[in-house]
Scaffold this active site. Structure first.
Site, PDB file in Angstrom:
ATOM      1  N   SER A 197       0.901  -1.850  -0.122  1.00  0.00           N
ATOM      2  CA  SER A 197      -0.500  -0.127  -0.172  1.00  0.00           C
ATOM      3  C   SER A 197       0.620   1.511  -0.038  1.00  0.00           C
ATOM      4  CB  SER A 197      -1.459  -0.150   1.080  1.00  0.00           C
ATOM      5  OG  SER A 197      -1.674   1.030   1.396  1.00  0.00           O
ATOM      6  N   TYR A 232      -2.313  -0.701  11.350  1.00  0.00           N
ATOM      7  CA  TYR A 232      -2.311  -1.199  10.070  1.00  0.00           C
ATOM      8  C   TYR A 232      -1.031  -0.572   9.468  1.00  0.00           C
ATOM      9  CZ  TYR A 232      -3.685  -1.588   4.860  1.00  0.00           C
ATOM     10  OH  TYR A 232      -3.856  -1.953   3.457  1.00  0.00           O
TER      11      TYR A 232
END
Length: 332
Positions: free
Chosen positions: A138, A151
């Protein structure tokens, strides 16, 4: 059949879109996730496209379960050529409101799940000296945002782990390829089932892309020795901003990072989340932001084109006795 690919987090979102894309291209699939309904639906979609597929209910936080899934895959449908670590979970919350078990769970699924999957893949690929491990990363693996500390920390950890492994594979002169593919904001069901401390529906920070954009890049990257692939212009901007103006990015996110993650729609109360247990039902690949999501990225297409050009150059050098070698059965 091109080969066998394992996909974690395959029941929904990017994992589900990737399963559809690879099945359409002729890959046999081992589909790993916790949710039974989504797994069975993904398996049936692959069967409808004429490829073998097995659905293996697996919590990737459990290293024993991941290892057992790898064993079952090779017994039932054949040697694993590609392993795609995609499973994740998150909690939208200020850090001081996070519970220890929430941080632990996000870390175990998002980070350790990728570790256990990578190790299971290596145990099978190393003796054959071929294969491709793909980590679905990501932009947040480089540039953290507020309200998703657990996260973001896990995605940073996956990148650190992957960089260590890459050097080890180079040291061993291994033909196993290792690629990390960093995604922008995706329209996946996770925003409807992630745990949150707020009274507004979580959303991906715009601009938003459909999961098929990621799936195509993942599929196009198989068989190419590419270190990292950045999907979408927002990913590149976030990574470059973190490198060259991190302090400025901190202030921008302090001002915009909260509202940017909140949609103008109320939550259903009581809200059910999938942090510790999967939710029943088949959620498919798309979330609730389809009307705001785009299904194409010129930058992603350019990135894939550059991968193919680079691969052609490396193949030419390899044919003249150079150091490059393409690793996977899909290319052999």
């Amino acid at each position: 059949m091109k080969g066998i690919a394992v996909i974690t987090g395959a029941s929904a979102g990017v994992g589900r879109a990737t399963a559809r894309e690879l099945a359409a291209r002729g890959w046999g699939l081992a589909l790993l996730a916790r949710g039974h309904d989504g797994l069975v639906a993904a398996q049936r979609e692959a069967w409808a496209l004429g490829v073998p597929a097995i659905a293996i209910p697996t919590d990737v936080a459990d290293e024993t379960a991941v290892e057992a899934a790898a064993d079952l895959t090779e017994r039932e449908i054949g040697p694993i050529d590609v392993w795609i670590n995609n499973a994740m979970c998150t909690v939208v919350s200020p850090i001081e409101q996070l519970a220890p078990d929430e941080v632990r769970r996000v870390t175990e699924v998002t980070y350790l799940g990728a570790v256990w999957g990578t190790m299971a893949a290596l145990r099978r690929m190393k003796p054959r000296d071929r294969g491709h491990i793909i980590q679905v990363g990501s932009a947040l693996a480089y540039r953290s945002i507020p309200l998703q500390a657990a996260y973001c920390g896990a995605k940073h950890a996956v990148r650190g782990f992957t960089d260590s492994l890459r050097s080890e594979l180079l040291h061993d002169r291994s033909r196993i390829a290792l690629t990390m593919i960093h995604l922008p904001a995706m329209n996946t069901p996770q925003f409807s089932w992630c745990r949150t401390r707020f009274d507004k529906h979580p959303q991906p920070v715009p601009p938003i892309y459909q999961p098929e954009v990621a799936a195509r890049v993942i599929a196009d990257s198989i068989g190419y020795r590419r270190r990292e692939v950045f999907v979408g212009k927002p990913t590149v901007k976030a990574i470059l901003g973190s490198k060259f103006a991190p302090g400025y990015a901190d202030h921008v996110l302090a001002n915009e990072g909260y509202d940017g993650q909140m949609a103008e729609m109320p939550l259903h109360v009581p809200r059910r989340d999938n942090l510790f247990e999967p939710l029943p039902g088949d959620f498919g690949a798309h979330g609730v932001f389809t009307d705001r999501a785009v299904n194409d990225s010129p930058y992603a297409r350019l990135s894939v084109l550059w991968t193919h050009v680079r691969n052609a150059i490396e193949r030419a050098l390899s044919s003249r006795g150079g150091p490059f070698a393409l690793p996977t059965s899909a290319q052999e």
